[in-house]
Write a protein that holds these residues in place. Structure first.
Motif, PDB file in Angstrom:
ATOM      1  N   VAL A 202      -4.163 -10.167 -57.492  1.00  0.00           N
ATOM      2  CA  VAL A 202      -5.338  -9.982 -56.264  1.00  0.00           C
ATOM      3  C   VAL A 202      -5.328 -10.065 -55.180  1.00  0.00           C
ATOM      4  CG1 VAL A 202      -7.054 -11.409 -55.627  1.00  0.00           C
ATOM      5  CG2 VAL A 202      -6.560 -11.364 -57.984  1.00  0.00           C
ATOM      6  N   VAL A 203      -3.610 -10.223 -54.182  1.00  0.00           N
ATOM      7  CA  VAL A 203      -2.966 -10.113 -52.836  1.00  0.00           C
ATOM      8  C   VAL A 203      -2.557  -8.447 -53.330  1.00  0.00           C
ATOM      9  CG1 VAL A 203      -1.567 -10.709 -51.403  1.00  0.00           C
ATOM     10  CG2 VAL A 203      -2.329 -12.393 -52.847  1.00  0.00           C
ATOM     11  N   LEU A 204      -2.205  -8.203 -54.200  1.00  0.00           N
ATOM     12  CA  LEU A 204      -1.663  -6.004 -53.831  1.00  0.00           C
ATOM     13  C   LEU A 204      -3.439  -5.897 -54.068  1.00  0.00           C
ATOM     14  CD1 LEU A 204       0.562  -6.579 -56.327  1.00  0.00           C
ATOM     15  CD2 LEU A 204       1.024  -6.772 -53.626  1.00  0.00           C
ATOM     16  N   PHE A 205      -4.242  -6.233 -54.657  1.00  0.00           N
ATOM     17  CA  PHE A 205      -5.067  -5.244 -54.864  1.00  0.00           C
ATOM     18  C   PHE A 205      -6.227  -5.054 -53.294  1.00  0.00           C
ATOM     19  CE2 PHE A 205      -5.118  -4.606 -59.464  1.00  0.00           C
ATOM     20  CZ  PHE A 205      -5.362  -3.382 -59.312  1.00  0.00           C
ATOM     21  N   VAL A 206      -6.407  -6.018 -52.701  1.00  0.00           N
ATOM     22  CA  VAL A 206      -6.813  -6.176 -51.416  1.00  0.00           C
ATOM     23  C   VAL A 206      -6.168  -5.799 -49.902  1.00  0.00           C
ATOM     24  CG1 VAL A 206      -7.449  -7.939 -49.475  1.00  0.00           C
ATOM     25  CG2 VAL A 206      -7.955  -8.945 -52.000  1.00  0.00           C
TER      26      VAL A 206
END
Length: 379
Positions: A202-206
């Motif tokens: 999730v952090v990577l996609f954000v």
């Protein structure tokens, strides 16, 4: 400016910054010593009118939060416990104000990040030796403690490395930060924290969404690296904590019982100021849940409920005023990306753990305050 050209006062501040950032993840003694020195420095500079606290929403809200927690010591259910826990919030506020308000024109952001990286590499290397060579129960940073606390610190560090690894011009710094990025990414997977493992994608996609320059190729590479690490962990360590946590997924009845009990306990006590810092340990889940799977709440395992239960509605509002003010503060694109991604991870992982306390909160405020400080050289 080189260290040997600094004045006595500047050298003292420089060494204090170095002590805090180098030993934050490993040594309680040096961390606490550096924060005490920061406190005395701030008090002296304020008394002599050499610095002034910026009067904006960010500083007002975090100081207001500190005052709410202070009042909660006497309003809560156990003043002695709250008094002991109060120092955690005081340390965070002192570090934030120091890194934001002190004249650090002779300390660059690159230097601060390098010290943090060296300290992390030292702490995680020792932790990995303890974990794999001496069969420690789990991967943890010495000064930070438990699995989820260490995972929160590592996630913040991972984000700093992710955003800044190509930001500085020095080749040595880039190599150092790349090593930090690899080690922190591996540690997030191998540490066995569900909160961290499920947050990484999730952090990577954000990050990809916030950074317009971030290519699909790069995000694919990072996600692929995560999947490879997870696959290796499954193949090489099929009986490890990592696999058991991954298999467990989001299933956690005991934690849900703690969350429900936290809401009931908050509504039963002082809604505005809560039960006082650290007093969750006095709340028995059995009083609210039949056939409870755990005893005292001890730790709400949730940022939002922790704020409401221990610091009340006023603590909740002042804290999120601080976070919102940081998020909306006008910064250059690179720094805005760093601050907003740190805030996003804090809020995301906050659904499963406390994410603004202890050493990981100090790391958070060191970076955010350094970005805000106009005297710190950024490039």
């Amino acid at each position: 400016m080189t260290f040997n050209k600094l004045t006595l006062n500047q050298g003292f501040i420089y060494l204090t910054v170095a002590m805090c950032t180098l030993f934050l993840a490993y040594s309680e003694f040096f961390k606490n010593l550096s924060i005490v020195l920061m406190l005395f420095y701030l008090l002296y500079q304020l008394i002599t009118n050499n610095i002034a606290i910026t009067k904006d929403a960010i500083n007002i809200s975090i100081i207001a939060h500190l005052l709410v927690v202070l009042l909660g010591i006497w309003i809560g259910i156990n003043s002695q416990e709250s008094l002991e826990q109060f120092s955690d919030i005081l340390k965070i506020v002192v570090v934030f104000l120091f890194f934001r308000e002190a004249d650090l024109s002779y300390v660059s952001l690159e230097t601060i990040v390098k010290f943090i990286t060296i300290g992390f590499i030292m702490a995680i290397a020792i932790s990995m030796v303890d974990y794999y060579a001496y069969n420690s129960s789990h991967l943890k940073l010495n000064s930070v403690g438990s699995i989820n606390r260490s995972a929160t610190y590592i996630m913040y560090f991972f984000i700093i490395m992710l955003v800044l690894n190509n930001f500085f011009k020095s080749k040595t710094t880039r190599i150092l930060l790349f090593i930090g990025l690899i080690l922190s990414g591996a540690s997030l997977v191998l540490g066995g924290s569900r909160m961290a493992m499920f947050s990484i994608p999730v952090v990577l996609f954000v990050y990809a969404f916030l950074d317009e320059k971030f290519s699909l190729k790069r995000i694919s590479l990072l996600v692929a690296s995560f999947l490879i690490l997870l696959t290796l962990a499954i193949v090489l360590f099929p009986d490890s904590r990592v696999i058991s946590r991954f298999d467990q997924g989001f299933n956690d009845p005991a934690r849900i019982q703690i969350w429900l009990s936290s809401i009931y306990a908050w509504l039963e006590h002082n809604i505005l100021f809560g039960i006082g810092m650290g007093n969750s340990i006095s709340i028995d889940v059995h009083n609210y849940i039949d056939n409870a799977r755990t005893g005292s709440i001890n730790n709400t395992h949730q940022l939002y409920l922790d704020m409401l239960l221990e610091r009340g509605l006023l603590g909740f509002l002042t804290f999120f005023s601080f976070i919102f003010s940081l998020f909306s503060y006008g910064l250059q694109k690179e720094y805005k990306l760093l601050v907003r991604l740190l805030i996003f991870s804090l809020l995301l992982m906050g659904f499963a753990n406390i994410t603004f306390r202890y050493e990981f909160a100090i790391l958070f405020v060191i970076i955010t305050a350094s970005v805000l400080n106009p005297t710190i050289k950024k490039e």
